[in-house]
Design an enzyme around this catalytic site. Structure first.
Site, PDB file in Angstrom:
ATOM      1  N   ARG A  27       0.882  -1.182   0.000  1.00  0.00           N
ATOM      2  CA  ARG A  27       0.000   0.000   0.000  1.00  0.00           C
ATOM      3  C   ARG A  27       0.907   1.216   0.000  1.00  0.00           C
ATOM      4  O   ARG A  27       1.718   1.402   0.904  1.00  0.00           O
ATOM      5  CB  ARG A  27      -0.901   0.007   1.238  1.00  0.00           C
ATOM      6  CG  ARG A  27      -1.554   1.355   1.474  1.00  0.00           C
ATOM      7  CD  ARG A  27      -2.643   1.331   2.506  1.00  0.00           C
ATOM      8  NE  ARG A  27      -3.829   0.678   1.977  1.00  0.00           N
ATOM      9  CZ  ARG A  27      -5.042   0.784   2.517  1.00  0.00           C
ATOM     10  NH1 ARG A  27      -5.233   1.498   3.595  1.00  0.00           N
ATOM     11  NH2 ARG A  27      -6.062   0.161   1.982  1.00  0.00           N
TER      12      ARG A  27
ATOM     13  N   HIS B 236      -7.438   0.797  -6.373  1.00  0.00           N
ATOM     14  CA  HIS B 236      -7.619  -0.069  -5.203  1.00  0.00           C
ATOM     15  C   HIS B 236      -8.283  -1.370  -5.664  1.00  0.00           C
ATOM     16  O   HIS B 236      -9.446  -1.642  -5.360  1.00  0.00           O
ATOM     17  CB  HIS B 236      -8.490   0.666  -4.168  1.00  0.00           C
ATOM     18  CG  HIS B 236      -8.408   0.104  -2.787  1.00  0.00           C
ATOM     19  ND1 HIS B 236      -7.624  -0.984  -2.455  1.00  0.00           N
ATOM     20  CD2 HIS B 236      -9.024   0.498  -1.633  1.00  0.00           C
ATOM     21  CE1 HIS B 236      -7.766  -1.239  -1.163  1.00  0.00           C
ATOM     22  NE2 HIS B 236      -8.596  -0.367  -0.640  1.00  0.00           N
TER      23      HIS B 236
ATOM     24  N   GLN C 244     -10.078  -3.863  -3.159  1.00  0.00           N
ATOM     25  CA  GLN C 244     -11.376  -3.386  -2.678  1.00  0.00           C
ATOM     26  C   GLN C 244     -12.453  -3.651  -3.723  1.00  0.00           C
ATOM     27  O   GLN C 244     -13.555  -4.107  -3.400  1.00  0.00           O
ATOM     28  CB  GLN C 244     -11.288  -1.879  -2.385  1.00  0.00           C
ATOM     29  CG  GLN C 244     -12.600  -1.275  -1.917  1.00  0.00           C
ATOM     30  CD  GLN C 244     -13.021  -1.763  -0.538  1.00  0.00           C
ATOM     31  OE1 GLN C 244     -12.247  -1.683   0.399  1.00  0.00           O
ATOM     32  NE2 GLN C 244     -14.236  -2.274  -0.403  1.00  0.00           N
TER      33      GLN C 244
ATOM     34  N   ASP D 295     -17.070   7.504  -1.631  1.00  0.00           N
ATOM     35  CA  ASP D 295     -15.782   7.391  -0.931  1.00  0.00           C
ATOM     36  C   ASP D 295     -15.501   8.766  -0.317  1.00  0.00           C
ATOM     37  O   ASP D 295     -16.151   9.762  -0.670  1.00  0.00           O
ATOM     38  CB  ASP D 295     -14.691   6.978  -1.944  1.00  0.00           C
ATOM     39  CG  ASP D 295     -13.335   6.702  -1.302  1.00  0.00           C
ATOM     40  OD1 ASP D 295     -13.269   6.550  -0.059  1.00  0.00           O
ATOM     41  OD2 ASP D 295     -12.330   6.646  -2.041  1.00  0.00           O
TER      42      ASP D 295
ATOM     43  N   CYS E 172     -16.260   1.804   0.690  1.00  0.00           N
ATOM     44  CA  CYS E 172     -15.044   1.032   0.996  1.00  0.00           C
ATOM     45  C   CYS E 172     -14.617   1.178   2.440  1.00  0.00           C
ATOM     46  O   CYS E 172     -13.931   0.308   2.964  1.00  0.00           O
ATOM     47  CB  CYS E 172     -13.920   1.444   0.050  1.00  0.00           C
ATOM     48  SG  CYS E 172     -13.478   3.192   0.158  1.00  0.00           S
TER      49      CYS E 172
ATOM     50  N   ARG F  10     -13.567  -8.405   1.776  1.00  0.00           N
ATOM     51  CA  ARG F  10     -12.146  -8.149   1.520  1.00  0.00           C
ATOM     52  C   ARG F  10     -11.336  -9.404   1.831  1.00  0.00           C
ATOM     53  O   ARG F  10     -10.423  -9.777   1.099  1.00  0.00           O
ATOM     54  CB  ARG F  10     -11.638  -6.987   2.386  1.00  0.00           C
ATOM     55  CG  ARG F  10     -12.215  -5.621   2.061  1.00  0.00           C
ATOM     56  CD  ARG F  10     -11.747  -5.106   0.727  1.00  0.00           C
ATOM     57  NE  ARG F  10     -10.301  -5.053   0.618  1.00  0.00           N
ATOM     58  CZ  ARG F  10      -9.526  -4.068   1.106  1.00  0.00           C
ATOM     59  NH1 ARG F  10     -10.077  -3.022   1.691  1.00  0.00           N
ATOM     60  NH2 ARG F  10      -8.216  -4.096   0.956  1.00  0.00           N
TER      61      ARG F  10
HETATM   62  N1  NVA Z   1      -9.868   6.978  -1.346  1.00  0.00           N
HETATM   63  C1  NVA Z   1      -9.524   6.480  -0.040  1.00  0.00           C
HETATM   64  C2  NVA Z   1      -9.790   5.023   0.048  1.00  0.00           C
HETATM   65  C3  NVA Z   1      -9.502   4.410   1.381  1.00  0.00           C
HETATM   66  C4  NVA Z   1      -9.717   2.928   1.406  1.00  0.00           C
HETATM   67  C5  NVA Z   1      -8.069   6.791   0.262  1.00  0.00           C
HETATM   68  O1  NVA Z   1      -7.239   6.639  -0.651  1.00  0.00           O
HETATM   69  O2  NVA Z   1      -7.762   7.193   1.379  1.00  0.00           O
HETATM   70  N1   CP Z   2     -11.124   0.073   2.520  1.00  0.00           N
HETATM   71  C1   CP Z   2      -9.856  -0.047   2.944  1.00  0.00           C
HETATM   72  O1   CP Z   2      -8.928  -0.284   2.168  1.00  0.00           O
HETATM   73  O2   CP Z   2      -9.715   0.091   4.283  1.00  0.00           O
HETATM   74  P1   CP Z   2      -8.351   0.288   5.083  1.00  0.00           P
HETATM   75  O3   CP Z   2      -7.800   1.640   4.682  1.00  0.00           O
HETATM   76  O4   CP Z   2      -8.759   0.235   6.527  1.00  0.00           O
HETATM   77  O5   CP Z   2      -7.402  -0.810   4.723  1.00  0.00           O
END
Ligand code: NVA
Ligand code: CP
Length: 301
Positions: free
Chosen positions: A102, A129, A132, A219, A259, A287
């Protein structure tokens, strides 16, 4: 399929195969049927951003598959002190059987795949993502019995979630409508991909996008790494909220997915969120199952 870097790389058949395997693994877990497909294998999990779901579902999933997960905070790796990702990839490939990462830049994930010799899984970048969205598609299929022919609507920022949902939805035969502010469009590469599809629509009006939708997604307005833009984004995204007005445009039995983490009264009202909590938390659970399927596809011999 050697890696999971982005939805654009997957064929429709590969997506469906992952979803079918995820359903099977969910069934086996619920019925106490062991499924140690990754016995003795290790997964390194590199995190440059925070996580609740991704970390815990990958870690638990790897354990359930008989393997061993290693949590690798970027702050504690030499990568956090400037060691190139190309070198990190070549070193970690000699210890591990797979890497989940990540991070911010999609290029970092692509570089890991290019320089390493083990499967790489994208656990979120600024661009996409995919884990997800595989869980999201699994959840829609679970609740609606199919994907093909359904209308998916996304309201909000045109970044990682939008980019992956658009590609995942279109590749599985869904109609996809997206409402973003004009300055927060989906990525150009994704918009280029949509050109081959009549069943794609982009608008700046959430009520137009939501018309007759079977599934409504949203989101956060400010993603991880965009904290300093919070005030500016609150102005830009005002009106891009999943609320009663949006739901009134959708089909009466429309699902709502998120998400998570969710910011109530920003991108979604508490009322809509709670009315659809069973769908949203099943999505969070999925997930685990979807990622187990990805790991088995990529890492099992
Ligand atoms: N768009 C959000 C998704 C989190 C799972 C982010 O990148 O923080
Ligand atoms: N939706 C998602 O990826 O959650 P986290 O940021 O908690 O991993």
């Amino acid at each position: 399929m050697k890696h999971l870097l982005k939805m654009l790389d997957l064929s429709s058949e590969e997506i469906i195969e992952i979803l079918n395997l995820a359903d099977q693994l969910k069934y086996e877990l619920k019925h106490g049927i062991p499924h140690p497909h990754l016995k003795g294998k290790t997964l390194g999990m590199i995190f440059q951003k925070a996580s609740t779901r991704t970390r815990v579902s990958f870690e638990t999933g790897m354990y359930q598959l008989g393997g061993y997960p290693l949590f690798l905070s970027a702050n504690d790796l030499q990568i956090g002190r400037g060691e190139p990702v190309q070198d990190t990839a070549r070193v970690l490939s000699r210890y591990l059987d797979g890497i989940m990462i990540r991070t911010f830049a999609q290029k970092e994930v692509e570089d890991l795949a290019e320089y390493g010799s083990i499967p790489i899984i994208n656990g979120l970048t600024d661009f996409c993502h995919p884990c997800q969205v595989l869980a999201d598609l699994m959840t829609i299929r679970e609740f609606k019995g199919r994907l093909e022919g359904l209308k998916m609507c996304y309201i909000g920022d045109g970044n990682n979630m939008a980019n992956s949902l658009i590609v995942g939805g279109l590749k599985t035969g869904m109609t996809v409508s997206v409402a973003t502010p004009a300055d927060y469009m989906p990525d150009a590469e994704v918009m280029e991909f949509t050109k081959g599809f009549d069943c794609f629509e982009h608008t700046t009006d959430p009520l137009v996008a939501a018309k007759d939708a079977d599934v409504i997604f949203t989101d956060v307005w400010a993603s991880m790494g965009q904290e300093s833009e919070k005030a500016k984004r609150e102005i830009a995204f005002k009106g891009y909220q999943v609320n009663d007005d949006v739901m009134a445009q959708a089909k009466a039995d429309a699902m709502v997915l998120h998400c998570l983490p969710a910011h109530r009264e920003e991108e979604i009202t508490a009322k809509v969120f709670e009315a659809h909590a069973n769908e949203i938390f099943e999505e969070a659970e999925n997930r685990l199952h979807a990622q187990k399927a990805v790991m088995v596809k990529l890492m099992a011999e």
